[in-house]
Design an enzyme around this catalytic site. Sequence first.
Site, short mmCIF file in Angstrom:
data_model
loop_
_atom_site.label_atom_id
_atom_site.label_comp_id
_atom_site.label_asym_id
_atom_site.label_seq_id
_atom_site.Cartn_x
_atom_site.Cartn_y
_atom_site.Cartn_z
N GLY A 44 -0.11 48.77 51.28
CA GLY A 44 -0.57 47.87 51.67
C GLY A 44 -1.11 46.43 51.79
O GLY A 44 -0.90 45.46 52.14
N GLU A 104 -7.93 45.02 49.61
CA GLU A 104 -6.90 45.69 50.64
C GLU A 104 -6.99 45.49 51.60
O GLU A 104 -7.35 43.99 51.47
CB GLU A 104 -8.42 46.76 50.86
CG GLU A 104 -7.80 47.83 52.02
CD GLU A 104 -6.97 48.38 51.53
OE1 GLU A 104 -5.86 48.53 51.39
OE2 GLU A 104 -6.89 50.48 51.27
N ASP A 105 -5.95 45.76 52.45
CA ASP A 105 -5.22 45.29 53.43
C ASP A 105 -5.80 44.86 54.90
O ASP A 105 -6.72 44.45 55.32
CB ASP A 105 -3.64 45.27 53.79
CG ASP A 105 -4.16 47.17 54.19
OD1 ASP A 105 -4.46 47.61 53.69
OD2 ASP A 105 -2.83 47.70 54.48
N ASP A 164 -11.00 50.56 57.30
CA ASP A 164 -10.98 51.35 58.51
C ASP A 164 -12.48 52.15 58.72
O ASP A 164 -13.53 51.59 58.93
CB ASP A 164 -9.52 52.30 58.74
CG ASP A 164 -10.15 53.08 59.74
OD1 ASP A 164 -9.57 52.21 61.24
OD2 ASP A 164 -9.08 54.37 60.10
N LYS A 190 -11.90 46.42 60.37
CA LYS A 190 -11.80 47.54 62.04
C LYS A 190 -13.68 48.32 61.60
O LYS A 190 -13.63 49.36 61.40
CB LYS A 190 -10.97 48.96 61.85
CG LYS A 190 -9.75 48.53 62.42
CD LYS A 190 -8.93 49.61 62.65
CE LYS A 190 -8.03 49.03 63.02
NZ LYS A 190 -6.81 50.39 63.19
N PHE A 224 -3.64 50.45 66.35
CA PHE A 224 -2.69 50.74 65.92
C PHE A 224 -1.72 49.15 65.23
O PHE A 224 -1.05 48.97 66.33
CB PHE A 224 -1.95 52.04 66.03
CG PHE A 224 -1.41 52.56 65.05
CD1 PHE A 224 -1.49 52.92 63.99
CD2 PHE A 224 0.29 51.66 64.85
CE1 PHE A 224 -1.29 53.65 62.58
CE2 PHE A 224 0.87 52.39 63.66
CZ PHE A 224 0.41 53.18 62.39
#
Length: 172
Positions: free
Chosen positions: A40, A95-96, A99, A127, A148
């Site tokens: 990603g 990183e994209d 989470d 997030k 999502f």
Amino acid sequence: MKLEVLVSKEKLEQIVTDLGRRITEDYKGKELVLVGVLKGGFIFLADLARKIDMDVKIDFISVSSYGNSTESSGVVRIIKDIESDVSGKHVLIVEDLIDTGLTLQYLKDLFNTKGCASVKLAAVMDKPDRRKVDLKVDYVGIEIPDEFVVGYGLDYAEKYRNLPEVYIVRET
């Protein structure tokens, strides 16, 4: 499935430009290695590297903590390790999306055992509502809601990574 734009390509470009400027200022005169987290993070890494106004080395690591699930197991497995010697160098893990934070915490701990001068984290999206560990992210582009999302490197069943914007996936 319906896609709804969450972050436009213009906003992404502004975010990446701002992050690139900050990183350039913070690492001026230092040896910096950008470590992209596959798969990603590759689009963000490519865009970010072009916005950093200094020489950088680039390497990649591939890890899995999801298996065939949409929820992280918390168990991180290295699929491809970096090829560079990072001892004595400043490492920025790129990183994209952050989470739960479990994978990036694992990676930060791993790189701290490699004798790096410093280990920091950069992510285009965060997030924070999903965080399971207390993780300091040094360079964050934008906080997004607990939805999502696909596009700009993020996938759904290995599709949609190539979309130029970030979209919320809505079931139809």
